[in-house]
Design an enzyme around this catalytic site. Structure first.
Site, PDB file in Angstrom:
ATOM      1  N   CYS A   2       0.861  -1.179   0.000  1.00  0.00           N
ATOM      2  CA  CYS A   2       0.000   0.000   0.000  1.00  0.00           C
ATOM      3  C   CYS A   2       0.898   1.231   0.000  1.00  0.00           C
ATOM      4  O   CYS A   2       2.116   1.120   0.131  1.00  0.00           O
ATOM      5  CB  CYS A   2      -0.855   0.049   1.259  1.00  0.00           C
ATOM      6  SG  CYS A   2      -1.772  -1.462   1.547  1.00  0.00           S
ATOM      7  N   ARG A  27       1.362   1.647  -6.061  1.00  0.00           N
ATOM      8  CA  ARG A  27       1.541   0.663  -4.993  1.00  0.00           C
ATOM      9  C   ARG A  27       0.235  -0.042  -4.624  1.00  0.00           C
ATOM     10  O   ARG A  27       0.241  -1.009  -3.854  1.00  0.00           O
ATOM     11  CB  ARG A  27       2.089   1.341  -3.727  1.00  0.00           C
ATOM     12  CG  ARG A  27       3.454   1.971  -3.921  1.00  0.00           C
ATOM     13  CD  ARG A  27       3.891   2.683  -2.661  1.00  0.00           C
ATOM     14  NE  ARG A  27       4.084   1.759  -1.569  1.00  0.00           N
ATOM     15  CZ  ARG A  27       5.215   1.129  -1.305  1.00  0.00           C
ATOM     16  NH1 ARG A  27       6.267   1.329  -2.053  1.00  0.00           N
ATOM     17  NH2 ARG A  27       5.307   0.310  -0.278  1.00  0.00           N
ATOM     18  N   TRP A  75      -3.798  -1.719  -1.174  1.00  0.00           N
ATOM     19  CA  TRP A  75      -3.648  -2.959  -1.936  1.00  0.00           C
ATOM     20  C   TRP A  75      -4.072  -4.046  -0.963  1.00  0.00           C
ATOM     21  O   TRP A  75      -3.327  -4.419  -0.061  1.00  0.00           O
ATOM     22  CB  TRP A  75      -2.180  -3.125  -2.346  1.00  0.00           C
ATOM     23  CG  TRP A  75      -1.920  -4.347  -3.157  1.00  0.00           C
ATOM     24  CD1 TRP A  75      -1.521  -5.566  -2.717  1.00  0.00           C
ATOM     25  CD2 TRP A  75      -2.023  -4.450  -4.575  1.00  0.00           C
ATOM     26  NE1 TRP A  75      -1.383  -6.424  -3.771  1.00  0.00           N
ATOM     27  CE2 TRP A  75      -1.681  -5.774  -4.918  1.00  0.00           C
ATOM     28  CE3 TRP A  75      -2.385  -3.556  -5.584  1.00  0.00           C
ATOM     29  CZ2 TRP A  75      -1.678  -6.220  -6.239  1.00  0.00           C
ATOM     30  CZ3 TRP A  75      -2.363  -4.007  -6.883  1.00  0.00           C
ATOM     31  CH2 TRP A  75      -2.015  -5.319  -7.202  1.00  0.00           C
ATOM     32  N   ASN A  99       0.795   0.393   6.268  1.00  0.00           N
ATOM     33  CA  ASN A  99       1.228  -0.449   5.156  1.00  0.00           C
ATOM     34  C   ASN A  99       1.981  -1.629   5.748  1.00  0.00           C
ATOM     35  O   ASN A  99       2.871  -1.430   6.576  1.00  0.00           O
ATOM     36  CB  ASN A  99       2.143   0.380   4.232  1.00  0.00           C
ATOM     37  CG  ASN A  99       2.821  -0.468   3.183  1.00  0.00           C
ATOM     38  OD1 ASN A  99       2.315  -1.513   2.797  1.00  0.00           O
ATOM     39  ND2 ASN A  99       3.976  -0.020   2.729  1.00  0.00           N
ATOM     40  N   GLY A 100       1.605  -2.848   5.352  1.00  0.00           N
ATOM     41  CA  GLY A 100       2.272  -4.032   5.902  1.00  0.00           C
ATOM     42  C   GLY A 100       1.227  -5.007   6.418  1.00  0.00           C
ATOM     43  O   GLY A 100       0.053  -4.924   6.034  1.00  0.00           O
ATOM     44  N   GLU A 480      10.689 -20.371 -18.316  1.00  0.00           N
ATOM     45  CA  GLU A 480      10.467 -18.978 -17.912  1.00  0.00           C
ATOM     46  C   GLU A 480      11.642 -18.101 -18.347  1.00  0.00           C
ATOM     47  O   GLU A 480      11.446 -16.980 -18.823  1.00  0.00           O
ATOM     48  CB  GLU A 480      10.249 -18.926 -16.388  1.00  0.00           C
ATOM     49  CG  GLU A 480      10.064 -17.548 -15.785  1.00  0.00           C
ATOM     50  CD  GLU A 480       8.911 -16.731 -16.371  1.00  0.00           C
ATOM     51  OE1 GLU A 480       8.098 -17.269 -17.134  1.00  0.00           O
ATOM     52  OE2 GLU A 480       8.868 -15.527 -16.082  1.00  0.00           O
ATOM     53  N   LYS A 484      11.287 -14.934 -20.876  1.00  0.00           N
ATOM     54  CA  LYS A 484      11.766 -13.584 -20.545  1.00  0.00           C
ATOM     55  C   LYS A 484      12.637 -13.054 -21.680  1.00  0.00           C
ATOM     56  O   LYS A 484      12.500 -11.924 -22.122  1.00  0.00           O
ATOM     57  CB  LYS A 484      12.598 -13.564 -19.249  1.00  0.00           C
ATOM     58  CG  LYS A 484      11.875 -13.757 -17.966  1.00  0.00           C
ATOM     59  CD  LYS A 484      10.992 -12.609 -17.530  1.00  0.00           C
ATOM     60  CE  LYS A 484       9.644 -12.637 -18.138  1.00  0.00           C
ATOM     61  NZ  LYS A 484       8.625 -13.487 -17.677  1.00  0.00           N
ATOM     62  N   GLU A 487      10.631 -12.221 -24.851  1.00  0.00           N
ATOM     63  CA  GLU A 487       9.743 -11.059 -24.717  1.00  0.00           C
ATOM     64  C   GLU A 487      10.473  -9.736 -24.863  1.00  0.00           C
ATOM     65  O   GLU A 487       9.961  -8.815 -25.478  1.00  0.00           O
ATOM     66  CB  GLU A 487       9.081 -11.067 -23.325  1.00  0.00           C
ATOM     67  CG  GLU A 487       8.001 -12.074 -23.160  1.00  0.00           C
ATOM     68  CD  GLU A 487       7.281 -11.910 -21.816  1.00  0.00           C
ATOM     69  OE1 GLU A 487       7.915 -12.157 -20.770  1.00  0.00           O
ATOM     70  OE2 GLU A 487       6.102 -11.542 -21.808  1.00  0.00           O
ATOM     71  N   HIS A 503      17.020 -35.885 -28.058  1.00  0.00           N
ATOM     72  CA  HIS A 503      15.954 -36.453 -28.885  1.00  0.00           C
ATOM     73  C   HIS A 503      15.582 -35.539 -30.057  1.00  0.00           C
ATOM     74  O   HIS A 503      14.484 -35.637 -30.588  1.00  0.00           O
ATOM     75  CB  HIS A 503      14.731 -36.756 -28.017  1.00  0.00           C
ATOM     76  CG  HIS A 503      15.010 -37.798 -26.975  1.00  0.00           C
ATOM     77  ND1 HIS A 503      15.234 -39.124 -27.283  1.00  0.00           N
ATOM     78  CD2 HIS A 503      15.166 -37.692 -25.636  1.00  0.00           C
ATOM     79  CE1 HIS A 503      15.488 -39.793 -26.169  1.00  0.00           C
ATOM     80  NE2 HIS A 503      15.457 -38.944 -25.153  1.00  0.00           N
ATOM     81  N   LYS A 599       0.320  -5.799 -20.959  1.00  0.00           N
ATOM     82  CA  LYS A 599       0.467  -6.333 -19.609  1.00  0.00           C
ATOM     83  C   LYS A 599      -0.665  -7.297 -19.266  1.00  0.00           C
ATOM     84  O   LYS A 599      -0.440  -8.321 -18.638  1.00  0.00           O
ATOM     85  CB  LYS A 599       0.508  -5.167 -18.610  1.00  0.00           C
ATOM     86  CG  LYS A 599       0.757  -5.589 -17.179  1.00  0.00           C
ATOM     87  CD  LYS A 599       2.166  -6.150 -16.998  1.00  0.00           C
ATOM     88  CE  LYS A 599       2.349  -6.822 -15.655  1.00  0.00           C
ATOM     89  NZ  LYS A 599       3.492  -7.736 -15.647  1.00  0.00           N
TER      90      LYS A 599
HETATM   91  O1  M6R Z   1      -1.945 -11.829 -15.670  1.00  0.00           O
HETATM   92  P1  M6R Z   1      -1.606 -13.245 -16.026  1.00  0.00           P
HETATM   93  O2  M6R Z   1      -0.644 -13.869 -15.093  1.00  0.00           O
HETATM   94  O3  M6R Z   1      -2.831 -14.094 -16.208  1.00  0.00           O
HETATM   95  O4  M6R Z   1      -0.902 -13.141 -17.429  1.00  0.00           O
HETATM   96  C1  M6R Z   1      -0.536 -14.291 -18.148  1.00  0.00           C
HETATM   97  C2  M6R Z   1       0.423 -13.961 -19.259  1.00  0.00           C
HETATM   98  O5  M6R Z   1      -0.187 -13.103 -20.190  1.00  0.00           O
HETATM   99  C3  M6R Z   1       1.685 -13.300 -18.725  1.00  0.00           C
HETATM  100  O6  M6R Z   1       2.317 -14.113 -17.779  1.00  0.00           O
HETATM  101  C4  M6R Z   1       2.684 -13.019 -19.860  1.00  0.00           C
HETATM  102  O7  M6R Z   1       3.153 -14.210 -20.383  1.00  0.00           O
HETATM  103  C5  M6R Z   1       3.811 -12.116 -19.353  1.00  0.00           C
HETATM  104  N1  M6R Z   1       4.080 -11.100 -20.301  1.00  0.00           N
HETATM  105  C6  M6R Z   1       5.044 -12.872 -19.054  1.00  0.00           C
HETATM  106  O8  M6R Z   1       6.144 -12.084 -18.806  1.00  0.00           O
END
Ligand code: M6R
Length: 604
Positions: A2, A27, A75, A99-100, A480, A484, A487, A503, A599
């Protein structure tokens, strides 16, 4: 997470509090509120949703004389985002913002309730103001009562409290949650959770240390440390760059969020660990009654955390677990049986594909649970139960801290289920809880580590592709890492199980194929090492991430000597995140807003 602000002075208190909250809205923004004490009288306003709603509510409220004001943007952690749960919380003649998380709030609340105190909210915070007022009745001064109250709180907090009994004072306390105070030549005092609200208003600021508490008046700033000794403020000059302050001085939000992981993991653990037991106040253990299988469903990074969870659920909780990509699951006419707990995982709680699978599960009368970072999101509202990840607002499109907190929740949840199912001995659960407490330290970024990765990144800007490889739970981490890199660098990368390279993909091996190998010492080290040797023999360029020196690698990033593979997992997670970040920076890409991505993906 928060945001809190405070102001003591003669200027327009309302405007100062609201503009400060605007700076902190990142936040948390599910509700907000202010309380202003002027001429011995309080005015308080709260509104659910974004700050504009509070601005609208306070538009006729005038603050034109000396006042003590506090404000908060929330939050949610305990209790839904409603006006009653919004801060400031009120007692008989005092208001508090916090906050906390107050870990012992349930005990304090029980005691206060038995003494006749009526609670208005479901929050942990409200106990602070009632406890203060209880102590005030037995104290010689408000400060004495505040000091006693702080000594009775367990957990993390940044607190501001104002009370009619000393109406020209703001009381503060900080432990584990950030807070600073700013001063200027006009004798004003400003408080905030981070620098930004203070820029342009104060010249000098003091960042409180954990355990600090005290009060401000027009002419005084009194700080006491955790040993109750009076300490002098350590003033530093305030930066003048707002954007940089929002990013805590980091170049990108993604970088800030990588650095923040230690804190948000601590927040996610807060109040949920006992010696040999994991607690989730927000779910009933009956959720697992009659459940023989867990099905996890998600997209992107959240899907990878779900994959890592499947290893933990089967290994620790001994429960059959399957993982599904949401966009596939929703159209493949899956068989859904009612002994399955359907779990969706999402940072935003709004991803269309994942939300749709949750609706499918509901239509089939399955019990549902969501692991989510945003309270009151569509998924949280729809699922039978929810566990929040407490990562705070994630701004970088490439998810980092959300993933870290999701895996943390899954590790805790697998121990929670293990306890219910008696599949792990208490001693083993206790051992793992000790490990969980070490996670925040394992993800701390050191200057040396970051500098090493920055230097190394220059060798990985070309080539015909990357393979991130790992075994077991390090396979989802490899996925993952590759996601990253894709992306934000726009380079082709794949995550692969180390043992699967032979394989097929090994046919690609040559010096222009970059292999990023995850080699933990506590999980299948020899097996994974042989897989890397096979690639090395075919001349792939190899970067090994491991605590054990590996002489057949072209590059080597040495991780720490942890006592368990899960701690290695978390440290390696930070390494792959930083590597992607630095490659992207060198390629001149927009790290926080990479091309073609959004996002929150609320369309199919
Ligand atoms: O908000 P969500 O976790 O449901 O989003 C899922 C994906 O769209 C999200 O993880 C996306 O792959 C990110 N850009 C990964 O960095």
């Amino acid at each position: 997470m928060c945001g809190i602000v405070g102001y003591l002075g003669e200027k327009d208190t309302k405007e100062i509090l609201l503009s400060g909250l605007k700076e902190l809205e990142y936040r948390g923004y599910d509700s907000a509120g202010i309380a202003v004490l002027q001429d011995g009288n309080f005015n308080s306003y709260k509104a659910v949703g974004k700050l504009v709603n509070l601005e609208e509510k306070t538009k006729d409220f005038v603050t034109d004389k000396f006042a003590a004001g506090i404000g908060h943007t929330r939050w949610a952690t305990h209790g839904k985002p409603t006006e009653l749960n919004a801060h400031p919380h009120v007692g008989q003649s005092s208001y508090v913002v916090h906050n906390g998380i107050i870990e012992n709030y349930a005990t304090l609340k029980k005691e206060l309730t038995s003494e006749g105190v009526k609670f208005l909210s479901q929050t942990d915070t409200e106990v602070i103001v009632h406890q203060f007022e209880k102590n005030l009745k037995k104290s010689d001064s408000a400060f004495e009562a505040f000091t006693k109250t702080v000594s009775e709180l367990e957990g993390a907090y940044a607190i501001l409290l104002v009370t009619k009994s000393e109406d020209k004072t703001i009381f503060f306390a900080k432990n584990g949650s950030p807070m600073l105070v700013g001063i200027n030549e006009e004798n004003e005092k400003y408080f905030a959770s981070s620098d930004t609200p203070l820029i342009g208003r104060c010249s000098d600021v003091n960042y409180f240390e954990d355990g600090d508490y005290g009060f401000v008046t027009k002419n005084q700033l009194a700080i006491f440390n955790k040993k109750n000794a009076k300490v002098e403020p350590k003033f530093t000059k305030l930066s003048t760059n707002k954007l940089s302050a929002q990013k805590d001085g980091h170049r990108f939000f993604m970088e800030k969020e990588i650095y923040e992981q230690s804190t948000v993991i601590s927040d996610t653990l807060l109040g949920r660990l006992r010696d040999s037991q994991v607690l989730f106040d927000e779910i009933e253990s009956s959720l697992f009654d009659g459940i023989n299988e867990i099905k996890l469903c998600a997209c992107g990074t959240s899907y990878h955390s779900a994959l890592s969870a499947s290893y933990m659920f089967e290994r620790y909780a001994k429960i059959k677990t399957s993982v599904e990509v949401a966009s596939e699951f929703r159209y493949r006419e899956p068989v859904m049986t009612q002994d399955t707990l359907f779990v969706v995982i999402s940072q935003s709680g709004e991803t269309a594909d994942t939300l749709e699978t949750l609706k499918m599960a509901k239509r089939n009368n399955l019990k549902t649970l969501v692991i989510c970072n945003v309270d009151n999101s569509s998924m949280v509202r729809l699922a039978d139960a929810s566990i929040l990840t407490r990562a705070g607002v994630e701004k970088g499109v490439a998810s980092t801290k959300a993933f870290a907190t999701q895996v943390t929740v899954f590790w805790m949840l697998s121990l929670y289920v293990a306890k219910l199912k008696n599949s792990l001995a208490d001693a083993e659960i206790a051992r793992q809880i000790k490990l969980l407490r070490q996670v925040p330290a394992s993800v701390k970024v050191t200057d040396d580590r970051h500098e090493r990765i920055k230097r190394l990144s220059k060798r990985y800007l070309h080539g015909h592709g990357f393979f991130f490889i790992g075994r077991d739970v390090f396979f989802p981490l490899a996925l993952e890492g590759a996601l990253k890199l894709k992306e934000i660098s726009y380079l082709h990368a794949e995550g692969y199980p180390s043992g699967e390279m032979k394989h097929g993909p090994i046919a690609l091996a040559d010096p222009e194929l970059f292999t990023i190998a995850l080699l933990p010492q506590h999980l299948l080290y020899e097996k994974a090492k042989s897989n890397v040797e096979e690639l090395s023999a075919r001349d792939s360029t190899i970067c090994v991430i491991s605590p054990i020196v590996f002489d057949k690698a072209d590059d080597f990033i040495q991780t720490g000597n942890h006592e368990d593979y899960m701690l290695e997992f978390f440290e390696m997670m930070v390494v792959v995140q930083l590597l992607s970040l630095e490659i992207s920076v060198r390629l001149g890409n927009d790290v926080d807003m990479p091309r073609n991505l959004a996002k929150s993906v609320t369309v199919e």
